[in-house]
Motif scaffolding. Structure first.
Motif, PDB file in Angstrom:
ATOM      1  N   LYS A   1       0.729  -1.187  -0.062  1.00  0.00           N
ATOM      2  CA  LYS A   1      -0.086  -0.045  -0.017  1.00  0.00           C
ATOM      3  C   LYS A   1       0.809   1.146  -0.084  1.00  0.00           C
ATOM      4  N   LYS A   2       1.851   1.086   0.354  1.00  0.00           N
ATOM      5  CA  LYS A   2       2.910   2.337   0.601  1.00  0.00           C
ATOM      6  C   LYS A   2       4.002   2.975  -0.329  1.00  0.00           C
ATOM      7  N   ILE A   3       4.920   1.521  -0.557  1.00  0.00           N
ATOM      8  CA  ILE A   3       6.181   1.955  -1.164  1.00  0.00           C
ATOM      9  C   ILE A   3       6.033   2.202  -2.636  1.00  0.00           C
ATOM     10  N   TYR A   4       5.222   1.491  -3.448  1.00  0.00           N
ATOM     11  CA  TYR A   4       5.082   2.058  -4.884  1.00  0.00           C
ATOM     12  C   TYR A   4       4.587   3.431  -5.128  1.00  0.00           C
ATOM     13  N   ASP A   5       3.255   3.637  -4.424  1.00  0.00           N
ATOM     14  CA  ASP A   5       2.762   4.935  -4.663  1.00  0.00           C
ATOM     15  C   ASP A   5       3.790   6.183  -4.155  1.00  0.00           C
ATOM     16  N   CYS A   6       4.224   6.089  -2.831  1.00  0.00           N
ATOM     17  CA  CYS A   6       5.138   6.962  -2.760  1.00  0.00           C
ATOM     18  C   CYS A   6       6.208   7.244  -3.462  1.00  0.00           C
ATOM     19  N   GLY A   7       6.984   6.006  -3.868  1.00  0.00           N
ATOM     20  CA  GLY A   7       8.064   5.998  -4.905  1.00  0.00           C
ATOM     21  C   GLY A   7       7.513   6.616  -6.292  1.00  0.00           C
ATOM     22  N   THR A   8       6.440   6.602  -6.666  1.00  0.00           N
ATOM     23  CA  THR A   8       6.049   7.091  -8.068  1.00  0.00           C
ATOM     24  C   THR A   8       6.020   8.865  -7.707  1.00  0.00           C
ATOM     25  N   ARG A   9       5.402   9.227  -6.554  1.00  0.00           N
ATOM     26  CA  ARG A   9       5.358  10.568  -6.271  1.00  0.00           C
ATOM     27  C   ARG A   9       6.769  11.317  -6.301  1.00  0.00           C
ATOM     28  N   LEU A  10       7.704  10.327  -5.804  1.00  0.00           N
ATOM     29  CA  LEU A  10       9.141  10.771  -5.717  1.00  0.00           C
ATOM     30  C   LEU A  10       9.767  11.537  -7.171  1.00  0.00           C
ATOM     31  N   TRP A  11       9.359  10.973  -8.270  1.00  0.00           N
ATOM     32  CA  TRP A  11       9.935  10.867  -9.550  1.00  0.00           C
ATOM     33  C   TRP A  11       9.025  11.741 -10.274  1.00  0.00           C
ATOM     34  N   LYS A  12       7.833  12.055  -9.821  1.00  0.00           N
ATOM     35  CA  LYS A  12       7.030  12.670 -10.513  1.00  0.00           C
ATOM     36  C   LYS A  12       6.554  14.059  -9.983  1.00  0.00           C
ATOM     37  N   LEU A  13       6.804  14.268  -8.824  1.00  0.00           N
ATOM     38  CA  LEU A  13       6.534  15.690  -8.243  1.00  0.00           C
ATOM     39  C   LEU A  13       7.727  16.455  -7.908  1.00  0.00           C
ATOM     40  N   LYS A  14       7.320  17.722  -7.802  1.00  0.00           N
ATOM     41  CA  LYS A  14       8.405  18.740  -7.505  1.00  0.00           C
ATOM     42  C   LYS A  14       8.004  19.797  -6.132  1.00  0.00           C
ATOM     43  N   GLY A  15       9.283  20.464  -6.028  1.00  0.00           N
ATOM     44  CA  GLY A  15       8.815  21.364  -4.679  1.00  0.00           C
ATOM     45  C   GLY A  15       8.532  20.844  -3.490  1.00  0.00           C
ATOM     46  N   GLU A  16       7.176  21.544  -3.075  1.00  0.00           N
ATOM     47  CA  GLU A  16       6.849  21.132  -1.549  1.00  0.00           C
ATOM     48  C   GLU A  16       6.335  19.786  -1.743  1.00  0.00           C
ATOM     49  N   ALA A  17       5.595  19.589  -2.628  1.00  0.00           N
ATOM     50  CA  ALA A  17       4.958  18.013  -2.970  1.00  0.00           C
ATOM     51  C   ALA A  17       5.918  17.113  -2.919  1.00  0.00           C
ATOM     52  N   LEU A  18       7.057  17.147  -3.330  1.00  0.00           N
ATOM     53  CA  LEU A  18       8.141  16.277  -3.510  1.00  0.00           C
ATOM     54  C   LEU A  18       8.706  16.183  -1.940  1.00  0.00           C
ATOM     55  N   GLN A  19       8.856  17.222  -1.315  1.00  0.00           N
ATOM     56  CA  GLN A  19       9.735  17.220  -0.127  1.00  0.00           C
ATOM     57  C   GLN A  19       8.632  16.278   0.931  1.00  0.00           C
ATOM     58  N   GLU A  20       7.257  16.580   0.779  1.00  0.00           N
ATOM     59  CA  GLU A  20       6.304  15.935   1.546  1.00  0.00           C
ATOM     60  C   GLU A  20       6.296  14.459   1.100  1.00  0.00           C
ATOM     61  N   ALA A  21       6.522  13.863   0.100  1.00  0.00           N
ATOM     62  CA  ALA A  21       6.558  12.537  -0.527  1.00  0.00           C
ATOM     63  C   ALA A  21       7.887  11.905   0.115  1.00  0.00           C
ATOM     64  N   LYS A  22       9.129  12.836  -0.002  1.00  0.00           N
ATOM     65  CA  LYS A  22      10.293  12.335   0.708  1.00  0.00           C
ATOM     66  C   LYS A  22      10.229  12.110   2.168  1.00  0.00           C
ATOM     67  N   LYS A  23       9.727  13.005   2.787  1.00  0.00           N
ATOM     68  CA  LYS A  23       9.375  12.697   4.266  1.00  0.00           C
ATOM     69  C   LYS A  23       8.666  11.162   4.585  1.00  0.00           C
ATOM     70  N   GLU A  24       7.506  11.165   3.819  1.00  0.00           N
ATOM     71  CA  GLU A  24       6.682  10.139   3.749  1.00  0.00           C
ATOM     72  C   GLU A  24       7.428   8.624   3.523  1.00  0.00           C
ATOM     73  N   MET A  25       8.215   8.812   2.509  1.00  0.00           N
ATOM     74  CA  MET A  25       9.225   7.529   2.160  1.00  0.00           C
ATOM     75  C   MET A  25      10.081   7.203   3.320  1.00  0.00           C
ATOM     76  N   ILE A  26      10.694   8.403   3.760  1.00  0.00           N
ATOM     77  CA  ILE A  26      11.727   8.131   4.964  1.00  0.00           C
ATOM     78  C   ILE A  26      10.990   7.415   6.214  1.00  0.00           C
ATOM     79  N   CYS A  27       9.765   8.108   6.392  1.00  0.00           N
ATOM     80  CA  CYS A  27       8.937   7.311   7.521  1.00  0.00           C
ATOM     81  C   CYS A  27       8.650   5.941   7.309  1.00  0.00           C
ATOM     82  N   ILE A  28       8.291   5.694   6.069  1.00  0.00           N
ATOM     83  CA  ILE A  28       7.878   4.174   5.517  1.00  0.00           C
ATOM     84  C   ILE A  28       9.159   3.497   5.735  1.00  0.00           C
TER      85      ILE A  28
END
Length: 225
Positions: A109-136
């Motif tokens: 439920k977590k890794i693929y979706d968050c990982g996809t956002r890491l390479w798709k997003l930029k700026g603040e949204a990317l930073q939020e996805a990064k924090k989420e991935m590290i938490c996961i």
């Protein structure tokens, strides 16, 4: 090709870079099951794929004796039940079995979706996805603890669920500017151990650079710069 145990031929409909398909390939390798691999063109899906998975129309699909099994974690559990030996993947006792299923579901439920956002997003949204991935990853590292594998000394279900994503770590790190080894050293050591000690993993996973190049093609396809 006929499988070593069980009835009927085994065919896997898959796509080379899919971490979900790689789960199935690793499980089949752990069990020593011979099978026919059919690479799918996801832009032009085969008639067999559409017929065997008419609901989701996605890979991977394991076809055993003409009968399809879909969804990677369900396929891995099926493989573990049909070819119970060698190398059982799920614990035999109910509680550790349920716990393994919980963490595999968490990964799903977590890794693929968050990982996809890491390479798709930029700026603040990317930073939020990064924090989420590290938490996961930190949560997973906490579950791993000081164990050799997630289930203890034996390579098992949760390892199979997570290890294909380790070849994507380089893409996640490069896209978001962080290091799995620095953030989660025990998890990074586990990934290295899996690649070095499990032939099933070593022969299935692709070089992280090749995955990164593949994601570069996806970026062009989706207009991500």
């Amino acid at each position: 090709m006929a499988c070593e145990k069980g009835e009927g031929d085994v065919v896997l409909l898959d796509f080379w870079a899919s971490p979900f398909g790689q789960r199935v390939r690793i499980a089949l390798a752990e069990k020593g099951v011979a099978y026919e691999y059919r690479e799918e063109d996801l832009a032009n899906k085969s008639r067999m794929l559409l017929e065997m998975n008419p609901v989701h129309k996605k890979i991977p699909v394991l076809v055993h004796g003409g009968k399809p099994v879909c969804e990677s974690l369900i396929i891995v559990q099926y493989i573990d039940e049909v070819w119970a030996h060698p190398n059982p993947l799920l614990p035999t006792e109910p509680y550790p079995r349920a716990r393994a299923r919980f963490w595999a579901d968490f990964i799903d439920k977590k890794i693929y979706d968050c990982g996809t956002r890491l390479w798709k997003l930029k700026g603040e949204a990317l930073q939020e996805a990064k924090k989420e991935m590290i938490c996961i990853l930190k949560l997973l590292e906490g579950e791993l603890g000081d164990k050799k594998y997630f289930g203890g000394d034996a390579f098992g279900f949760v390892d199979v669920a997570l290890v294909p994503f380790t070849s994507w770590f380089y893409t996640y790190e490069t896209s978001a500017g962080f290091s799995v080894e620095e953030e989660c050293p025990k998890l990074a050591a586990w990934a290295k151990r899996c690649a070095e000690e499990r032939e099933s993993v070593r022969k299935t996973l692709y070089d992280p650079q090749k995955i990164y190049e593949f994601v570069g093609l996806l970026k062009k396809k989706f207009g991500v710069e």
